[in-house]
Design a protein around this motif. Structure first.
Motif, PDB file in Angstrom:
ATOM      1  N   VAL A  27     -26.898  23.572  16.458  1.00 36.44           N
ATOM      2  CA  VAL A  27     -26.881  24.866  17.158  1.00 36.44           C
ATOM      3  C   VAL A  27     -26.130  24.721  18.471  1.00 36.44           C
ATOM      4  CG1 VAL A  27     -28.315  26.581  18.339  1.00 36.44           C
ATOM      5  CG2 VAL A  27     -28.968  25.771  16.072  1.00 36.44           C
ATOM      6  N   TYR A  28     -26.421  23.675  19.248  1.00 36.88           N
ATOM      7  CA  TYR A  28     -25.713  23.447  20.505  1.00 36.88           C
ATOM      8  C   TYR A  28     -24.207  23.337  20.278  1.00 36.88           C
ATOM      9  CZ  TYR A  28     -29.891  22.300  23.340  1.00 36.88           C
ATOM     10  OH  TYR A  28     -31.073  22.332  24.031  1.00 36.88           O
ATOM     11  N   GLY A  29     -23.828  22.628  19.231  1.00 36.66           N
ATOM     12  CA  GLY A  29     -22.412  22.359  19.010  1.00 36.66           C
ATOM     13  C   GLY A  29     -21.632  23.518  18.422  1.00 36.66           C
ATOM     14  N   PHE A  30     -22.258  24.331  17.583  1.00 39.55           N
ATOM     15  CA  PHE A  30     -21.493  25.334  16.858  1.00 39.55           C
ATOM     16  C   PHE A  30     -21.857  26.785  17.157  1.00 39.55           C
ATOM     17  CE2 PHE A  30     -21.154  21.528  14.130  1.00 39.55           C
ATOM     18  CZ  PHE A  30     -19.786  21.359  14.232  1.00 39.55           C
ATOM     19  N   ASN A  31     -23.093  27.039  17.646  1.00 36.07           N
ATOM     20  CA  ASN A  31     -23.471  28.423  17.887  1.00 36.07           C
ATOM     21  C   ASN A  31     -24.612  28.535  18.897  1.00 36.07           C
ATOM     22  OD1 ASN A  31     -23.488  31.173  17.653  1.00 36.07           O
ATOM     23  ND2 ASN A  31     -24.317  31.229  15.582  1.00 36.07           N
ATOM     24  N   PHE A  36     -29.781  30.843  22.387  1.00 35.88           N
ATOM     25  CA  PHE A  36     -29.926  30.776  23.836  1.00 35.88           C
ATOM     26  C   PHE A  36     -29.110  31.893  24.480  1.00 35.88           C
ATOM     27  CE2 PHE A  36     -29.749  26.458  22.027  1.00 35.88           C
ATOM     28  CZ  PHE A  36     -31.071  26.095  22.212  1.00 35.88           C
ATOM     29  N   ASP A  37     -29.497  32.284  25.672  1.00 38.02           N
ATOM     30  CA  ASP A  37     -28.761  33.305  26.418  1.00 38.02           C
ATOM     31  C   ASP A  37     -27.557  32.645  27.086  1.00 38.02           C
ATOM     32  OD1 ASP A  37     -28.041  35.678  27.595  1.00 38.02           O
ATOM     33  OD2 ASP A  37     -29.529  35.534  29.201  1.00 38.02           O
ATOM     34  N   ILE A  38     -26.603  32.245  26.242  1.00 35.46           N
ATOM     35  CA  ILE A  38     -25.428  31.498  26.700  1.00 35.46           C
ATOM     36  C   ILE A  38     -24.193  32.173  26.109  1.00 35.46           C
ATOM     37  CG2 ILE A  38     -24.190  29.302  26.521  1.00 35.46           C
ATOM     38  CD1 ILE A  38     -26.911  27.927  26.313  1.00 35.46           C
ATOM     39  N   ASP A  39     -23.191  32.358  26.940  1.00 35.13           N
ATOM     40  CA  ASP A  39     -21.926  32.907  26.471  1.00 35.13           C
ATOM     41  C   ASP A  39     -20.819  31.957  26.903  1.00 35.13           C
ATOM     42  OD1 ASP A  39     -20.075  34.656  25.364  1.00 35.13           O
ATOM     43  OD2 ASP A  39     -19.949  35.885  27.182  1.00 35.13           O
ATOM     44  N   LEU A  40     -20.319  31.175  25.954  1.00 35.09           N
ATOM     45  CA  LEU A  40     -19.281  30.200  26.261  1.00 35.09           C
ATOM     46  C   LEU A  40     -17.923  30.901  26.294  1.00 35.09           C
ATOM     47  CD1 LEU A  40     -20.468  27.239  24.008  1.00 35.09           C
ATOM     48  CD2 LEU A  40     -21.166  27.832  26.315  1.00 35.09           C
ATOM     49  N   ASN A  41     -17.194  30.730  27.411  1.00 33.16           N
ATOM     50  CA  ASN A  41     -15.939  31.446  27.591  1.00 33.16           C
ATOM     51  C   ASN A  41     -14.719  30.543  27.681  1.00 33.16           C
ATOM     52  OD1 ASN A  41     -17.104  34.117  27.742  1.00 33.16           O
ATOM     53  ND2 ASN A  41     -17.954  33.472  29.705  1.00 33.16           N
ATOM     54  N   THR A  42     -14.912  29.275  27.965  1.00 32.08           N
ATOM     55  CA  THR A  42     -13.768  28.385  28.138  1.00 32.08           C
ATOM     56  C   THR A  42     -13.836  27.228  27.145  1.00 32.08           C
ATOM     57  OG1 THR A  42     -14.826  26.896  29.732  1.00 32.08           O
ATOM     58  CG2 THR A  42     -13.793  28.903  30.623  1.00 32.08           C
ATOM     59  N   ASP A  44     -13.580  24.187  27.999  1.00 35.67           N
ATOM     60  CA  ASP A  44     -14.419  23.175  28.630  1.00 35.67           C
ATOM     61  C   ASP A  44     -15.897  23.413  28.328  1.00 35.67           C
ATOM     62  OD1 ASP A  44     -12.214  21.921  29.639  1.00 35.67           O
ATOM     63  OD2 ASP A  44     -12.516  22.572  31.712  1.00 35.67           O
ATOM     64  N   GLU A  45     -16.324  24.665  28.329  1.00 37.92           N
ATOM     65  CA  GLU A  45     -17.715  24.963  28.003  1.00 37.92           C
ATOM     66  C   GLU A  45     -18.023  24.600  26.545  1.00 37.92           C
ATOM     67  OE1 GLU A  45     -18.618  28.674  31.026  1.00 37.92           O
ATOM     68  OE2 GLU A  45     -17.578  29.080  29.149  1.00 37.92           O
ATOM     69  N   HIS A  46     -17.125  24.942  25.646  1.00 43.13           N
ATOM     70  CA  HIS A  46     -17.304  24.563  24.239  1.00 43.13           C
ATOM     71  C   HIS A  46     -17.321  23.041  24.101  1.00 43.13           C
ATOM     72  CE1 HIS A  46     -17.153  28.442  22.151  1.00 43.13           C
ATOM     73  NE2 HIS A  46     -16.301  28.821  23.103  1.00 43.13           N
ATOM     74  N   ASN A  47     -16.429  22.370  24.837  1.00 43.95           N
ATOM     75  CA  ASN A  47     -16.353  20.919  24.794  1.00 43.95           C
ATOM     76  C   ASN A  47     -17.654  20.291  25.274  1.00 43.95           C
ATOM     77  OD1 ASN A  47     -15.655  18.210  26.268  1.00 43.95           O
ATOM     78  ND2 ASN A  47     -14.033  18.551  24.763  1.00 43.95           N
ATOM     79  N   ALA A  51     -20.100  17.888  23.079  1.00 42.67           N
ATOM     80  CA  ALA A  51     -20.473  16.548  23.549  1.00 42.67           C
ATOM     81  C   ALA A  51     -21.989  16.355  23.484  1.00 42.67           C
ATOM     82  CB  ALA A  51     -19.973  16.327  24.978  1.00 42.67           C
ATOM     83  N   ILE A  52     -22.746  17.368  23.888  1.00 48.83           N
ATOM     84  CA  ILE A  52     -24.208  17.301  23.785  1.00 48.83           C
ATOM     85  C   ILE A  52     -24.610  17.134  22.322  1.00 48.83           C
ATOM     86  CG2 ILE A  52     -26.363  18.597  24.125  1.00 48.83           C
ATOM     87  CD1 ILE A  52     -25.069  17.519  26.727  1.00 48.83           C
ATOM     88  N   MET A  53     -23.952  17.879  21.426  1.00 38.45           N
ATOM     89  CA  MET A  53     -24.219  17.751  19.995  1.00 38.45           C
ATOM     90  C   MET A  53     -23.988  16.308  19.546  1.00 38.45           C
ATOM     91  SD  MET A  53     -22.287  19.519  16.727  1.00 38.45           S
ATOM     92  CE  MET A  53     -20.775  18.628  17.045  1.00 38.45           C
TER      93      MET A  53
END
Length: 133
Positions: A27-31, A36-42, A44-47, A51-53
């Motif tokens: 979930v952390y890595g792909f969606n 979570f109330d998270i909106d990845l925009n860059t 770097d944020e996806h990266n 990395a956590i995944m």
């Protein structure tokens, strides 16, 4: 094949950890926004979340090795203790500094601390069992 009570006690939290950490890592890595109330925009944020995944999956592999291979058990127990207590204490610190999180994160604090403390107990039990055999 009969599994000893000590083997069950020393490995059950590793099994529980793997069953929770692998899906959470995906979930952390792909969606992450699905849970979570998270909106990845860059990029770097996806990266960062990929990395956590990878970190979560790497630890999960070590725990799986510890479940099935005796020579990896101590390392798996120690890494699980550090992983769970680190997460639990970090989330607990956030709870104090940042405010009360949602129920899922509150539950996570107690579950991670429980698994970390259980791991300490299992490590001591495993050490006692190996030194007395």
């Amino acid at each position: 094949m009969k599994i000893s009570q000590t083997a069950i006690i020393t490995k059950i939290h590793l099994i529980i950890s793997v069953l929770i950490v692998i899906p959470v890592s995906l979930v952390y890595g792909f969606n992450p926004s699905s849970e979570f109330d998270i909106d990845l925009n860059t990029v770097d944020e996806h990266n960062f979340f990929k990395a956590i995944m990878g970190l979560y999956l790497g630890f999960s592999i070590l725990w799986i090795l510890g479940i099935f291979k005796a020579n990896f058990l101590k390392m798996a127990l120690i890494s699980n203790i550090i992983f769970m207590l680190g997460l639990g204490l970090g989330r607990g610190l956030s709870w104090i500094i940042d405010g009360t999180p949602t129920f899922g994160y509150q539950f996570g604090v107690f579950a991670e601390l429980f698994l970390g403390v259980y791991g300490i107990w299992a490590l001591r039990l495993n050490h006692h069992a190996t030194t007395n055999s």
